[in-house]
Write a protein that holds these residues in place. Structure first.
Motif, PDB file in Angstrom:
ATOM      1  N   LYS A   1       1.069  -1.318  -0.129  1.00 29.93           N
ATOM      2  CA  LYS A   1       0.040  -0.223   0.001  1.00 29.93           C
ATOM      3  C   LYS A   1       0.944   1.334   0.130  1.00 29.93           C
ATOM      4  N   CYS A   2       1.017   1.797  -1.072  1.00 26.73           N
ATOM      5  CA  CYS A   2       1.724   3.079  -1.159  1.00 26.73           C
ATOM      6  C   CYS A   2       1.992   3.581  -2.537  1.00 26.73           C
ATOM      7  N   VAL A   3       1.224   4.546  -2.871  1.00 24.50           N
ATOM      8  CA  VAL A   3       1.183   5.173  -4.138  1.00 24.50           C
ATOM      9  C   VAL A   3       2.646   5.590  -4.563  1.00 24.50           C
ATOM     10  N   LYS A   4       3.228   4.899  -5.564  1.00 23.27           N
ATOM     11  CA  LYS A   4       4.609   5.305  -5.675  1.00 23.27           C
ATOM     12  C   LYS A   4       4.993   6.293  -6.607  1.00 23.27           C
ATOM     13  N   HIS A   5       3.794   6.947  -7.173  1.00 24.95           N
ATOM     14  CA  HIS A   5       4.092   8.147  -7.913  1.00 24.95           C
ATOM     15  C   HIS A   5       2.589   8.656  -7.662  1.00 24.95           C
ATOM     16  N   TRP A   6       2.611   9.944  -7.997  1.00 23.95           N
ATOM     17  CA  TRP A   6       1.659  10.743  -8.113  1.00 23.95           C
ATOM     18  C   TRP A   6       1.437  11.586  -9.221  1.00 23.95           C
ATOM     19  N   PRO A   7       0.528  11.746 -10.006  1.00 23.99           N
ATOM     20  CA  PRO A   7       0.615  12.494 -11.325  1.00 23.99           C
ATOM     21  C   PRO A   7       0.457  14.243 -10.948  1.00 23.99           C
ATOM     22  N   ARG A   8       1.502  14.795 -11.798  1.00 21.03           N
ATOM     23  CA  ARG A   8       1.501  16.074 -11.509  1.00 21.03           C
ATOM     24  C   ARG A   8       1.159  16.912 -12.630  1.00 21.03           C
ATOM     25  N   ASP A   9      -0.104  17.236 -12.926  1.00 15.59           N
ATOM     26  CA  ASP A   9      -0.370  18.253 -14.067  1.00 15.59           C
ATOM     27  C   ASP A   9       0.005  19.691 -14.065  1.00 15.59           C
ATOM     28  N   VAL A  10       0.998  19.839 -14.671  1.00 14.87           N
ATOM     29  CA  VAL A  10       1.721  21.177 -14.700  1.00 14.87           C
ATOM     30  C   VAL A  10       0.749  22.416 -15.036  1.00 14.87           C
ATOM     31  N   GLU A  11       0.000  22.343 -15.698  1.00 13.86           N
ATOM     32  CA  GLU A  11      -0.965  23.490 -16.040  1.00 13.86           C
ATOM     33  C   GLU A  11      -1.840  23.441 -14.366  1.00 13.86           C
ATOM     34  N   ASP A  12      -2.287  22.616 -13.868  1.00 12.67           N
ATOM     35  CA  ASP A  12      -3.142  22.610 -12.451  1.00 12.67           C
ATOM     36  C   ASP A  12      -2.124  22.694 -11.289  1.00 12.67           C
ATOM     37  N   TRP A  13      -0.656  22.316 -11.310  1.00 13.31           N
ATOM     38  CA  TRP A  13       0.154  22.877 -10.462  1.00 13.31           C
ATOM     39  C   TRP A  13       0.361  24.356 -10.294  1.00 13.31           C
ATOM     40  N   ARG A  14       0.593  24.886 -11.633  1.00  7.37           N
ATOM     41  CA  ARG A  14       1.018  26.242 -11.654  1.00  7.37           C
ATOM     42  C   ARG A  14      -0.337  27.166 -11.236  1.00  7.37           C
ATOM     43  N   LYS A  15      -1.543  26.820 -11.621  1.00  2.00           N
ATOM     44  CA  LYS A  15      -2.826  27.014 -11.348  1.00  2.00           C
ATOM     45  C   LYS A  15      -2.743  27.397  -9.760  1.00  2.00           C
ATOM     46  N   ASP A  16      -2.732  26.383  -9.076  1.00  3.81           N
ATOM     47  CA  ASP A  16      -2.951  26.200  -7.632  1.00  3.81           C
ATOM     48  C   ASP A  16      -1.806  26.694  -6.977  1.00  3.81           C
ATOM     49  N   THR A  17      -0.626  27.142  -7.574  1.00  2.00           N
ATOM     50  CA  THR A  17       0.604  27.483  -6.652  1.00  2.00           C
ATOM     51  C   THR A  17       1.335  28.868  -7.230  1.00  2.00           C
ATOM     52  N   ALA A  18       0.315  29.467  -8.131  1.00  3.47           N
ATOM     53  CA  ALA A  18       0.841  30.423  -8.776  1.00  3.47           C
ATOM     54  C   ALA A  18       1.374  31.816  -7.721  1.00  3.47           C
ATOM     55  N   SER A  19       0.430  31.859  -6.812  1.00  2.18           N
ATOM     56  CA  SER A  19       0.555  33.025  -5.754  1.00  2.18           C
ATOM     57  C   SER A  19       1.402  32.609  -4.713  1.00  2.18           C
ATOM     58  N   MET A  20       2.007  31.339  -4.565  1.00  2.16           N
ATOM     59  CA  MET A  20       2.640  30.765  -3.424  1.00  2.16           C
ATOM     60  C   MET A  20       4.008  30.905  -3.731  1.00  2.16           C
ATOM     61  N   SER A  21       4.760  31.182  -2.344  1.00  2.00           N
ATOM     62  CA  SER A  21       6.047  31.509  -2.478  1.00  2.00           C
ATOM     63  C   SER A  21       6.723  30.072  -2.579  1.00  2.00           C
ATOM     64  N   PHE A  22       8.164  30.281  -3.057  1.00  2.00           N
ATOM     65  CA  PHE A  22       8.834  28.984  -3.152  1.00  2.00           C
ATOM     66  C   PHE A  22       8.689  28.107  -1.967  1.00  2.00           C
ATOM     67  N   GLU A  23       8.879  28.278  -0.865  1.00  2.60           N
ATOM     68  CA  GLU A  23       8.940  27.655   0.201  1.00  2.60           C
ATOM     69  C   GLU A  23       7.545  27.165   0.700  1.00  2.60           C
ATOM     70  N   GLU A  24       6.209  27.990   0.129  1.00  2.00           N
ATOM     71  CA  GLU A  24       4.900  27.347   0.144  1.00  2.00           C
ATOM     72  C   GLU A  24       4.713  26.428  -0.764  1.00  2.00           C
ATOM     73  N   GLN A  25       5.443  26.178  -1.975  1.00  3.58           N
ATOM     74  CA  GLN A  25       5.350  25.225  -3.079  1.00  3.58           C
ATOM     75  C   GLN A  25       5.970  24.152  -2.328  1.00  3.58           C
ATOM     76  N   GLY A  26       7.141  24.207  -1.653  1.00  7.05           N
ATOM     77  CA  GLY A  26       7.854  23.068  -1.276  1.00  7.05           C
ATOM     78  C   GLY A  26       6.675  22.488  -0.151  1.00  7.05           C
ATOM     79  N   ALA A  27       6.350  23.241   0.544  1.00  5.88           N
ATOM     80  CA  ALA A  27       5.545  22.679   1.763  1.00  5.88           C
ATOM     81  C   ALA A  27       4.379  21.962   1.038  1.00  5.88           C
ATOM     82  N   TYR A  28       3.632  22.486   0.327  1.00  6.74           N
ATOM     83  CA  TYR A  28       2.452  21.609  -0.361  1.00  6.74           C
ATOM     84  C   TYR A  28       2.915  20.345  -1.205  1.00  6.74           C
TER      85      TYR A  28
END
Length: 108
Positions: A1-28
């Motif tokens: 039991k463990c997702v070995k990878h997770w899909p990271r849609d670049v457009e969605d990621w950028r949309k969700d994190t556009a206003s985040m600092s670098f540290e916040e993106q790392g935390a997320y």
């Protein structure tokens, strides 16, 4: 039991994190890694999240706090859920079950 990878849609990621600092993106990212690794929600307890994500420095904890304040996770019975992660985990679990059935020769 463990997702070995997770899909990271670049457009969605950028949309969700556009206003985040670098540290916040790392935390997320660390929070999502923890979420996917356990195939389930995070505890609704900041101290537990700090431990699970390795956020030991005050700066890292502040980044976690800011991510939590953005509403990307919602409380459900004392656990913090992420809608997209829940969907991806469910798809992964269905895939794994289908593969297990196929190996055993079990038809749907």
């Amino acid at each position: 039991k463990c997702v070995k990878h997770w899909p990271r849609d670049v457009e969605d990621w950028r949309k969700d994190t556009a206003s985040m600092s670098f540290e916040e993106q790392g935390a997320y990212c660390a929070m999502l890694d923890t979420y996917y690794a356990s195939e389930g929600p995070l505890p609704n307890d900041k101290q537990a999240i700090y431990r699970l994500t390795g956020a030991m420095r005050k700066k890292d904890q502040t980044a976690i706090d800011k991510v939590l304040a953005r509403g990307l996770f919602h409380d459900n019975d004392g656990m913090l859920h992420n809608k997209r992660a829940d969907l991806e985990i469910k798809k992964y679990q269905v895939f794994c079950e289908d593969q297990r059935r196929r190996r055993l020769g079990i038809k749907k």
